[in-house]
Design a protein around this motif. Structure first.
Motif, PDB file in Angstrom:
ATOM      1  N   THR A   1       0.762  -1.072  -0.057  1.00  0.00           N
ATOM      2  CA  THR A   1      -0.017  -0.005  -0.038  1.00  0.00           C
ATOM      3  C   THR A   1       0.839   1.321  -0.032  1.00  0.00           C
ATOM      4  N   ALA A   2       1.990   1.214   0.586  1.00  0.00           N
ATOM      5  CA  ALA A   2       2.759   2.230   0.914  1.00  0.00           C
ATOM      6  C   ALA A   2       3.427   2.656  -0.481  1.00  0.00           C
ATOM      7  N   ILE A   3       3.853   1.466  -1.162  1.00  0.00           N
ATOM      8  CA  ILE A   3       4.327   1.715  -2.569  1.00  0.00           C
ATOM      9  C   ILE A   3       3.514   2.837  -3.333  1.00  0.00           C
ATOM     10  N   VAL A   4       2.366   2.457  -3.124  1.00  0.00           N
ATOM     11  CA  VAL A   4       1.566   2.900  -3.991  1.00  0.00           C
ATOM     12  C   VAL A   4       1.397   4.613  -3.716  1.00  0.00           C
ATOM     13  N   GLU A   5       0.891   4.682  -2.232  1.00  0.00           N
ATOM     14  CA  GLU A   5       1.001   5.956  -1.432  1.00  0.00           C
ATOM     15  C   GLU A   5       2.060   6.792  -1.657  1.00  0.00           C
ATOM     16  N   LEU A   6       2.991   6.280  -1.709  1.00  0.00           N
ATOM     17  CA  LEU A   6       4.636   7.395  -1.827  1.00  0.00           C
ATOM     18  C   LEU A   6       4.640   7.820  -2.838  1.00  0.00           C
ATOM     19  N   ALA A   7       4.141   7.251  -4.164  1.00  0.00           N
ATOM     20  CA  ALA A   7       4.295   7.652  -5.403  1.00  0.00           C
ATOM     21  C   ALA A   7       3.129   8.851  -5.474  1.00  0.00           C
ATOM     22  N   LEU A   8       2.060   8.796  -4.806  1.00  0.00           N
ATOM     23  CA  LEU A   8       0.906   9.588  -4.779  1.00  0.00           C
ATOM     24  C   LEU A   8       1.418  10.880  -3.787  1.00  0.00           C
ATOM     25  N   ALA A   9       2.124  10.467  -2.970  1.00  0.00           N
ATOM     26  CA  ALA A   9       2.572  11.646  -1.945  1.00  0.00           C
ATOM     27  C   ALA A   9       3.774  12.368  -2.409  1.00  0.00           C
ATOM     28  N   LEU A  10       4.704  11.742  -3.367  1.00  0.00           N
ATOM     29  CA  LEU A  10       5.905  12.681  -3.681  1.00  0.00           C
ATOM     30  C   LEU A  10       6.054  13.297  -5.101  1.00  0.00           C
ATOM     31  N   ALA A  11       5.070  12.671  -6.000  1.00  0.00           N
ATOM     32  CA  ALA A  11       5.067  13.158  -7.287  1.00  0.00           C
ATOM     33  C   ALA A  11       3.920  13.852  -8.016  1.00  0.00           C
ATOM     34  N   ASP A  12       3.955  14.863  -8.564  1.00  0.00           N
ATOM     35  CA  ASP A  12       2.684  15.241  -9.241  1.00  0.00           C
ATOM     36  C   ASP A  12       2.621  14.798 -10.604  1.00  0.00           C
ATOM     37  N   GLU A  13       1.810  15.062 -11.332  1.00  0.00           N
ATOM     38  CA  GLU A  13       1.420  14.510 -12.613  1.00  0.00           C
ATOM     39  C   GLU A  13       2.280  14.953 -13.511  1.00  0.00           C
ATOM     40  N   GLY A  14       3.166  14.049 -14.334  1.00  0.00           N
ATOM     41  CA  GLY A  14       4.061  14.407 -15.199  1.00  0.00           C
ATOM     42  C   GLY A  14       5.575  14.436 -14.756  1.00  0.00           C
ATOM     43  N   GLU A  15       5.542  14.404 -13.312  1.00  0.00           N
ATOM     44  CA  GLU A  15       6.922  14.264 -12.889  1.00  0.00           C
ATOM     45  C   GLU A  15       7.517  12.844 -12.930  1.00  0.00           C
ATOM     46  N   THR A  16       8.707  12.782 -12.592  1.00  0.00           N
ATOM     47  CA  THR A  16       9.353  11.581 -12.903  1.00  0.00           C
ATOM     48  C   THR A  16       9.501  10.707 -11.501  1.00  0.00           C
ATOM     49  N   ILE A  17       9.325   9.232 -11.826  1.00  0.00           N
ATOM     50  CA  ILE A  17       9.743   8.637 -10.389  1.00  0.00           C
ATOM     51  C   ILE A  17      10.792   7.494 -11.066  1.00  0.00           C
ATOM     52  N   LEU A  18      12.062   7.466 -10.638  1.00  0.00           N
ATOM     53  CA  LEU A  18      13.053   6.692 -11.137  1.00  0.00           C
ATOM     54  C   LEU A  18      13.363   5.316 -10.434  1.00  0.00           C
ATOM     55  N   LEU A  19      13.751   4.412 -11.520  1.00  0.00           N
ATOM     56  CA  LEU A  19      13.848   2.996 -10.761  1.00  0.00           C
ATOM     57  C   LEU A  19      15.133   2.567 -11.414  1.00  0.00           C
ATOM     58  N   PRO A  20      16.102   1.978 -10.585  1.00  0.00           N
ATOM     59  CA  PRO A  20      17.118   1.127 -11.261  1.00  0.00           C
ATOM     60  C   PRO A  20      16.316  -0.051 -11.521  1.00  0.00           C
ATOM     61  N   ASP A  21      16.821  -0.813 -12.539  1.00  0.00           N
ATOM     62  CA  ASP A  21      16.271  -1.923 -13.510  1.00  0.00           C
ATOM     63  C   ASP A  21      17.337  -3.225 -13.333  1.00  0.00           C
ATOM     64  N   PRO A  22      17.000  -4.180 -12.777  1.00  0.00           N
ATOM     65  CA  PRO A  22      15.530  -4.781 -12.227  1.00  0.00           C
ATOM     66  C   PRO A  22      15.227  -4.234 -11.043  1.00  0.00           C
ATOM     67  N   TYR A  23      13.905  -4.217 -11.056  1.00  0.00           N
ATOM     68  CA  TYR A  23      12.991  -3.481  -9.736  1.00  0.00           C
ATOM     69  C   TYR A  23      11.736  -4.439  -9.506  1.00  0.00           C
ATOM     70  N   TYR A  24      11.286  -4.534  -8.375  1.00  0.00           N
ATOM     71  CA  TYR A  24      10.130  -5.268  -7.758  1.00  0.00           C
ATOM     72  C   TYR A  24       9.043  -4.689  -8.756  1.00  0.00           C
ATOM     73  N   PRO A  25       8.335  -5.610  -9.310  1.00  0.00           N
ATOM     74  CA  PRO A  25       7.289  -5.210 -10.209  1.00  0.00           C
ATOM     75  C   PRO A  25       6.093  -4.403  -9.675  1.00  0.00           C
ATOM     76  N   ASP A  26       5.869  -4.405  -8.522  1.00  0.00           N
ATOM     77  CA  ASP A  26       4.855  -3.601  -7.945  1.00  0.00           C
ATOM     78  C   ASP A  26       5.243  -2.139  -7.904  1.00  0.00           C
ATOM     79  N   TYR A  27       6.385  -1.913  -8.489  1.00  0.00           N
ATOM     80  CA  TYR A  27       6.730  -0.367  -8.089  1.00  0.00           C
ATOM     81  C   TYR A  27       5.950   0.384  -9.227  1.00  0.00           C
ATOM     82  N   PRO A  28       5.881   0.112 -10.461  1.00  0.00           N
ATOM     83  CA  PRO A  28       5.216   0.988 -11.482  1.00  0.00           C
ATOM     84  C   PRO A  28       3.911   1.344 -11.296  1.00  0.00           C
ATOM     85  N   SER A  29       3.119   0.631 -10.467  1.00  0.00           N
ATOM     86  CA  SER A  29       1.753   0.905 -10.366  1.00  0.00           C
ATOM     87  C   SER A  29       1.470   2.229  -9.693  1.00  0.00           C
TER      88      SER A  29
END
Ligand SMILES: Cc1ncc(COP(=O)(O)O)c(C=O)c1O
Length: 379
Positions: free
Chosen positions: A105-133
């Motif tokens: 739940t926090a994985i999703v909430e943190l994206a909502l809490a940290l990024a505005d629309e159009g801003e970027t979230i950065l992931l090293p790849d490979p990553y845990y597949p739930d992160y893009p949600s």
């Protein structure tokens, strides 16, 4: 209903684990020897009896009304004590710890809490597949950068671009490495340079092997200015179905999670919190037993497979498959389910994640079948 789905739902990627579970269940129904399922990361042993007893005993009390929205103070104090005693980190339980119903739940909430629309979230790849949600729901842009096996899957964060948030995860699912030397300090420098927030996912923090010590990102100087850490009850204590976890660290980000919680849910069932307190404060021998079991199964696989692999923590083995042997073939011809590497990002192509969170018997049978499968393509 004639109306189309809102755009934000259309943006969601295919849920990797839902698709994987469906594929494995379909294969299990086909004729053939029983499937060995090393695909799913679901703790095979539940919490120790004193934790279950704490849930049961407190469920007899006056606990059936709404519980405090932001959690019991005692629950957060118990996590603060864990951080102080085990990871060497001081946290203010009131302002630097938020309670969440599982860190997914926090994985999703943190994206909502940290990024505005159009801003970027950065992931090293490979990553845990739930992160893009989370980025998809937030309307944020996902940017990945590749990690390399021959560099121990270590990111060069001094070269990483700016973003609203950077997600890291050590011990790493799927790469099964602990934080490489200097990566946490690099993450703090990244935050200072870019103004972005670091989100460290510590879901497997206590499952480290060969005498390693559990390591929190928050123990890094400057980390509490740089971001937060997600801490889960699921893997350390085998409480994955209970849905309880924490976000700890930067007070401003913790407050944003609490704000979302104020609007989104009403606390967490109190007996679950009493059980979490019992787990955090009670005897820890179940954790040592878990670590020993995963080490033992890792060693069984290492002895059987012709391809060497690194496995420093988590309950996974991340292994490169030989040419001509994909996850699909392992499932269909050899009756072993694994998590296909490409689901963890483009850099995972040609790799597979094997779960150690199964019985010793399943590991022994899986090791035998995998060894035969590898031998068949190498020959
Ligand atoms: C890397 C990672 N983060 C987070 C989670 C989610 O854990 P939780 O049960 O706390 O939601 C998992 C679960 O498998 C995981 O592997």
């Amino acid at each position: 209903m004639g109306r189309p789905r809102p755009e934000r739902l259309e943006r969601l990627p295919q849920q990797y684990f839902v698709a994987l579970l469906g594929r494995v269940a379909a294969a299990a129904r086909e004729a053939g020897p029983p499937l060995v399922d090393l695909g799913r990361g679901n703790p095979e042993v539940g919490p120790p009896p004193h934790v279950v007893a704490a849930l049961r005993d407190s469920a007899d009390g006056e606990v059936h009304g709404y519980s405090p929205i932001r959690g019991l103070a005692r629950t957060k104090e118990a996590l603060a004590a864990r951080y102080r005693d085990v990871y060497g980190v001081e946290l203010d339980p009131e302002t630097e710890i938020a309670l969440v119903p599982g860190t997914k739940t926090a994985i999703v909430e943190l994206a909502l809490a940290l990024a505005d629309e159009g801003e970027t979230i950065l992931l090293p790849d490979p990553y845990y597949p739930d992160y893009p949600s989370g980025p998809a729901l937030a309307g944020a842009r996902l940017e990945t950068f590749p990690l390399h096996a021959d560099a121990g899957w270590a990111p060069d964060l001094d070269a990483a671009p700016a973003a609203a948030a950077l997600y890291l995860n050590y011990p790493s699912n799927p790469c099964a490495v602990c934080a490489p030397e200097g990566v946490f300090a690099g993450a703090v420098r990244w935050a200072e340079r870019t103004g972005g927030a670091v989100v460290h996912d510590a879901a497997y923090v206590d499952l480290v092997f060969d005498g390693r010590r559990p390591q929190s990102f928050l123990a890094t100087p400057g980390a509490k200015d740089a971001g937060v850490e997600m801490w889960s009850m699921s893997k350390t204590y085998g409480m994955a179905g209970w849905r309880i976890g924490f976000v700890a660290g930067n007070a401003e980000i913790v407050e944003r999670i609490n704000l979302l919680n104020d609007h989104n849910r009403v606390g967490i069932f109190e007996p679950l919190q009493h059980a979490a307190i019992a787990a955090l404060e009670g005897p820890q021998d179940s954790v040592a037993a878990r670590v020993a079991a995963y080490e033992r199964r890792r060693d069984t696989l290492a002895a059987a497979l012709p391809v060497p692999f690194v496995c420093e923590g988590t309950f996974y083995v991340w292994i490169e498959l030989p040419d001509g042997l994909g996850a699909e073939r392992l499932l269909e011809e050899h009756r072993v389910a694994v998590a296909p590497g490409e689901g963890f990002g483009p850099s995972g192509a040609g790799w597979a994640r094997l779960s150690l969170a199964v019985s010793d018997e399943a590991i022994a049978l899986g090791a035998e079948r995998l060894a035969q499968a590898f031998a068949a393509v190498v020959a």
